[in-house]
Design an enzyme around this catalytic site. Structure first.
Site, mmCIF file in Angstrom:
data_model
loop_
_atom_site.group_PDB
_atom_site.id
_atom_site.type_symbol
_atom_site.label_atom_id
_atom_site.label_comp_id
_atom_site.label_asym_id
_atom_site.label_seq_id
_atom_site.Cartn_x
_atom_site.Cartn_y
_atom_site.Cartn_z
ATOM 1 C CB SER A 119 -0.859 0.051 1.258
ATOM 2 O OG SER A 119 -1.542 -1.141 1.436
ATOM 3 C CG HIS A 140 -2.694 -1.133 -3.733
ATOM 4 N ND1 HIS A 140 -3.256 0.068 -3.380
ATOM 5 C CD2 HIS A 140 -2.727 -1.890 -2.611
ATOM 6 C CE1 HIS A 140 -3.612 0.045 -2.117
ATOM 7 N NE2 HIS A 140 -3.308 -1.124 -1.626
ATOM 8 C CD GLU A 152 -4.268 3.044 -5.797
ATOM 9 O OE1 GLU A 152 -4.669 4.204 -5.630
ATOM 10 O OE2 GLU A 152 -3.640 2.426 -4.920
ATOM 11 C CG ASN A 190 -4.239 3.002 0.924
ATOM 12 O OD1 ASN A 190 -5.458 2.839 0.958
ATOM 13 N ND2 ASN A 190 -3.395 1.991 0.941
HETATM 14 N N1 3HC Z 1 -15.195 -11.227 0.407
HETATM 15 C C1 3HC Z 1 -15.848 -11.536 -0.754
HETATM 16 N N2 3HC Z 1 -17.027 -10.992 -1.111
HETATM 17 C C2 3HC Z 1 -17.592 -10.136 -0.227
HETATM 18 C C3 3HC Z 1 -17.012 -9.803 0.998
HETATM 19 C C4 3HC Z 1 -15.758 -10.387 1.299
HETATM 20 N N3 3HC Z 1 -15.097 -10.102 2.423
HETATM 21 N N4 3HC Z 1 -17.824 -8.935 1.635
HETATM 22 C C5 3HC Z 1 -18.895 -8.745 0.843
HETATM 23 N N5 3HC Z 1 -18.735 -9.447 -0.287
HETATM 24 C C6 3HC Z 1 -19.595 -9.473 -1.434
HETATM 25 C C7 3HC Z 1 -20.933 -10.106 -1.166
HETATM 26 O O1 3HC Z 1 -20.891 -11.514 -1.327
HETATM 27 C C8 3HC Z 1 -21.781 -9.442 -2.216
HETATM 28 O O2 3HC Z 1 -21.494 -10.020 -3.474
HETATM 29 P P1 3HC Z 1 -22.650 -10.296 -4.516
HETATM 30 O O3 3HC Z 1 -23.297 -8.957 -4.770
HETATM 31 O O4 3HC Z 1 -21.939 -10.865 -5.712
HETATM 32 O O5 3HC Z 1 -23.571 -11.264 -3.857
HETATM 33 C C9 3HC Z 1 -21.223 -8.019 -2.296
HETATM 34 O O6 3HC Z 1 -19.911 -8.108 -1.777
HETATM 35 C C10 3HC Z 1 -22.026 -7.053 -1.503
HETATM 36 O O7 3HC Z 1 -22.041 -7.564 -0.180
HETATM 37 P P2 3HC Z 1 -23.234 -7.350 0.836
HETATM 38 O O8 3HC Z 1 -24.515 -7.060 0.100
HETATM 39 O O9 3HC Z 1 -23.251 -8.432 1.848
HETATM 40 O O10 3HC Z 1 -22.742 -6.124 1.684
HETATM 41 P P3 3HC Z 1 -22.552 -4.642 1.266
HETATM 42 O O11 3HC Z 1 -23.508 -4.199 0.253
HETATM 43 O O12 3HC Z 1 -22.462 -3.958 2.582
HETATM 44 O O13 3HC Z 1 -21.090 -4.620 0.608
HETATM 45 C C11 3HC Z 1 -18.779 -4.177 0.802
HETATM 46 C C12 3HC Z 1 -19.935 -4.999 1.307
HETATM 47 C C13 3HC Z 1 -18.539 -4.476 -0.678
HETATM 48 C C14 3HC Z 1 -17.540 -4.590 1.606
HETATM 49 C C15 3HC Z 1 -19.134 -2.661 0.960
HETATM 50 O O14 3HC Z 1 -19.540 -2.432 2.272
HETATM 51 C C16 3HC Z 1 -17.980 -1.738 0.637
HETATM 52 O O15 3HC Z 1 -17.723 -1.417 -0.513
HETATM 53 N N6 3HC Z 1 -17.264 -1.270 1.690
HETATM 54 C C17 3HC Z 1 -16.111 -0.381 1.532
HETATM 55 C C18 3HC Z 1 -14.872 -1.208 1.577
HETATM 56 C C19 3HC Z 1 -13.654 -0.346 1.469
HETATM 57 O O16 3HC Z 1 -13.644 0.826 1.802
HETATM 58 N N7 3HC Z 1 -12.558 -0.960 0.987
HETATM 59 C C20 3HC Z 1 -11.318 -0.271 0.788
HETATM 60 C C21 3HC Z 1 -10.461 -0.470 1.988
HETATM 61 S S1 3HC Z 1 -8.887 0.312 1.762
HETATM 62 C C22 3HC Z 1 -7.932 -0.839 1.017
HETATM 63 O O17 3HC Z 1 -8.323 -1.955 0.754
HETATM 64 C C23 3HC Z 1 -6.554 -0.433 0.682
HETATM 65 C C24 3HC Z 1 -5.539 -1.231 1.430
HETATM 66 O O18 3HC Z 1 -4.257 -0.896 0.933
HETATM 67 C C25 3HC Z 1 -5.577 -0.990 2.916
#
Ligand code: 3HC
Length: 284
Positions: A119, A140, A152, A190
């Site tokens: 990251s 990324h 990315e 990030n």
């Molecule tokens: N693994 C796999 N699939 C997942 C999952 C997981 N951990 N969590 C949710 N899903 C899938 C579900 O199965 C569902 O898929 P489908 O539509 O094909 O059935 C889809 O995601 C939507 O899930 P839900 O309806 O249960 O739940 P939400 O609508 O709340 O979505 C979320 C969950 C996609 C995680 C959504 O809340 C989201 O986009 N959150 C933001 C996450 C975020 O900010 N990520 C960035 C973090 S920073 C980063 O990664 C950078 C690193 O360098 C630190």
């Protein structure tokens, strides 16, 4: 298929998510973990995740079986020698990543592209640890990798055009959208996300509102899918601290100086979802 065989190193949330994404889109994946136990655990986690998608009628049982057949888990780095691309997702510790890149450079065939899911660390330092700096870039992914569309692609000062193009084609073949970024701590997402997450912790420290209300406010007021504390628990508080430390080291800006509460929580081994205790508690 170009880059048909993909190695993934590391069995954390990102390694498992990237491996799942790649097998589901038809790549052969060899996943390297430190122990046979962790390798078996990750294979089980990927199977569970694919089964969940079958239950939700997102993929057919045949597609899930095909994907699983494309996954091999191992704890022998030499098994990665024939991979066309290897993506490392090990702990955000520069010394560990540098050692791994050196080992991969020795083991892998000369044409293998070596990518890091880091990251924040300078990808060029990882490239310089190898004898193939033109074949090293950042790829990324975001968490959860099977769901988040963006990837990315990090362009260092020494990477070749061909490597960047191949990395982009790999990302597209995984049905994701690549965006090219300069090799600078935090890249795009990030660099913008972490001051926000850090300031949310600082608001909590100042007792401006409860964590539940801060999460509620950012979902309701900004339309974010998750509030900052839920995102911090998802990312992992140890990872968040490491990212903020790297950003602070690179830019020296107060927004990146980790909130004291975050440091204390990591010292207390409160890492978030991965060990079921962070800003929130998780039962499963
Ligand atoms: N693994 C796999 N699939 C997942 C999952 C997981 N951990 N969590 C949710 N899903 C899938 C579900 O199965 C569902 O898929 P489908 O539509 O094909 O059935 C889809 O995601 C939507 O899930 P839900 O309806 O249960 O739940 P939400 O609508 O709340 O979505 C979320 C969950 C996609 C995680 C959504 O809340 C989201 O986009 N959150 C933001 C996450 C975020 O900010 N990520 C960035 C973090 S920073 C980063 O990664 C950078 C690193 O360098 C630190």
């Amino acid at each position: 298929m170009e880059l048909a065989c993909v190695g993934v190193v590391g069995s954390g949330i990102m390694g498992s998510g990237i491996a799942e994404t790649a097998v589901e889109s038809g790549h052969e994946v060899i996943l390297l973990s430190r122990t046979t136990e962790s390798a078996q655990a990750i294979a089980k986690a990927i199977k569970t995740s694919l089964d969940r998608r079958v239950q939700r009628h997102k993929i057919s049982p045949v597609q899930a079986d095909d994907a699983l057949r494309k996954l091999t888990v191992t704890n022998e780095i030499s098994d990665l020698r024939g991979c066309d691309l290897v993506i490392e997702t090990v702990v955000e510790d520069l010394a560990v990543k540098l050692r791994l890149m050196k080992d991969l450079d020795i083991v892998c065939k000369p044409t293998t592209i070596l990518a890091s899911n880091t990251s924040t660390f300078p990808v060029v330092e990882l490239a310089a640890a190898t004898a193939r700096p033109d074949k090293v870039c950042g790829i990324h992914f975001f968490n959860p990798a099977p769901v988040m569309r963006l990837v990315e692609i990090v362009r260092t000062l020494v990477v070749s055009e061909e490597t960047i193009e191949q990395a982009k084609r790999f990302v597209l073949s995984c049905h994701k959208e690549p965006v090219e970024v300069k090799d600078q701590a935090g890249f795009i997402v990030n660099a913008l996300l972490f001051p926000y997450l850090n300031n949310a912790i600082k608001l909590l420290e100042q007792k401006v509102a409860t964590k539940e209300d801060i999460d509620f406010a950012m979902k309701g007021g900004c339309g974010f899918p998750m509030g900052p504390f839920a995102v911090l628990d998802l990312v992992g508080l140890d990872t968040a601290l490491s990212i903020l430390n790297s950003l602070y080291e690179e830019f020296g800006e107060p927004n990146y100086s980790p909130a004291p509460l975050l440091k204390r929580m990591v010292a207390a081994k409160m890492y978030g979802r991965k060990n079921k205790i962070g800003f929130y508690s998780y039962s499963s």
